[in-house]
Write an enzyme that holds these catalytic residues in place. Structure first.
Site, PDB file in Angstrom:
ATOM      1  N   SER A   1       0.851  -1.195   0.000  1.00 57.93           N
ATOM      2  CA  SER A   1       0.000   0.000   0.000  1.00 57.93           C
ATOM      3  C   SER A   1       0.878   1.233   0.000  1.00 57.93           C
ATOM      4  O   SER A   1       1.985   1.219   0.570  1.00 57.93           O
ATOM      5  CB  SER A   1      -0.899   0.023   1.241  1.00 57.93           C
ATOM      6  OG  SER A   1      -1.555   1.276   1.372  1.00 57.93           O
TER       7      SER A   1
ATOM      8  N   TYR B   1      -1.586  -0.259  10.320  1.00 55.64           N
ATOM      9  CA  TYR B   1      -1.692  -0.709   8.931  1.00 55.64           C
ATOM     10  C   TYR B   1      -0.491  -0.230   8.123  1.00 55.64           C
ATOM     11  O   TYR B   1       0.124  -1.011   7.373  1.00 55.64           O
ATOM     12  CB  TYR B   1      -2.993  -0.187   8.321  1.00 55.64           C
ATOM     13  CG  TYR B   1      -3.176  -0.545   6.867  1.00 55.64           C
ATOM     14  CD1 TYR B   1      -3.533  -1.837   6.496  1.00 55.64           C
ATOM     15  CD2 TYR B   1      -3.000   0.407   5.861  1.00 55.64           C
ATOM     16  CE1 TYR B   1      -3.706  -2.178   5.159  1.00 55.64           C
ATOM     17  CE2 TYR B   1      -3.171   0.076   4.525  1.00 55.64           C
ATOM     18  CZ  TYR B   1      -3.521  -1.213   4.179  1.00 55.64           C
ATOM     19  OH  TYR B   1      -3.684  -1.551   2.855  1.00 55.64           O
TER      20      TYR B   1
END
Length: 246
Positions: A141, A155
């Site tokens: 990501s 995250y």
């Protein structure tokens, strides 16, 4: 792009969202694909049925990427059914949004188990059954490089770890001609991240192209990295984010 026809791929988290698009793209290129799912057995099996042809075999395997035994077992099942792997796509991942004081240890451990340990375990198990000159593609990501909003610290940490792990894997497996790269999506429209959500306009404001990407954008890049055309790309973290990180 050079052909990947008749190659064998294993994709984690392939029953929906970006994973489903990746599985569908690889199958369309006549790759034999095994993919894992956690829930929705009927949906996963229907996808496998729809994508399978006389030339291409697609199978769905229930497995939890956060459980070591589960993912190792799935890899063995896939290998028995399809043969040695040429392509591994570590797509399975989970996200949690909470301010730092509100993150529970249980949530932290689960995210690390799926997003980091799951990638390591699947890769270690798969490369033992992978042909030389194979391809490892980890879905990370852009959060690994830029945290646009609060609540995403854990995250972002896990996705930064994936990028670091991938660079190390690329060095370790280079003597076998196996490449390893990280694909780092930005805002991509999925059921869990719709382009018409209450925050979508805010998110688009950070993107240079001013829009969300599509699942097929990610799948096309994965297919390229899986191909012989990408044989000199390894250890890279490739942002596919419309200019979010620019």
């Amino acid at each position: 792009m050079e052909s990947i026809k008749s190659k064998v791929a294993f994709v984690t988290g392939g029953s929906r969202g970006i994973g489903q698009a990746i599985v569908s793209k690889l199958a369309s290129e006549r790759v034999n694909v095994a993919f894992t799912y956690t829930n929705s057995e009927k949906t996963a099996n229907q996808l496998a049925f729809e994508l399978s042809t006389n030339e291409t075999k697609v199978i769905a395997i229930k497995a939890d990427s956060g459980n070591t035994d589960s993912i190792i077992s799935a890899i063995k099942v896939a290998n028995d059914a399809l043969g040695n792997f040429d392509i591994l796509v570590n797509n399975a991942g989970i996200a949690g949004n909470a301010m730092l004081p509100d993150v529970t240890i249980a949530d932290f451990d689960r995210m690390v188990a799926v997003n980091i340990k799951g990638v390591f375990v699947a890769t270690q198990a798969a490369v033992a059954l992978m042909n030389d000159n194979g391809r490892i593609i980890n879905i990370g990501s852009v959060a690994a490089e830029r945290s646009v909003f609060p609540t995403g610290s854990v995250y972002a940490m896990t996705k930064a770890a994936v990028a670091g792990l991938t660079r190390g894997i690329a060095r370790d497996l280079a003597p076998r001609g196996i490449t390893a790269n990280t694909v780092q999506p930005g805002p991509i429209e999925t059921d869990m991240n719709p382009a018409d959500s209450p925050f979508a306009d805010i998110i688009r404001g950070y993107v240079a192209l001013g829009r969300y990407g599509t699942k097929s954008d990610i799948a096309e890049l994965v297919a390229f990295l899986a191909s012989p055309s990408a044989k000199f790309i390894t250890g890279a973290s490739i942002n596919i984010d419309g200019g979010l990180v620019s």
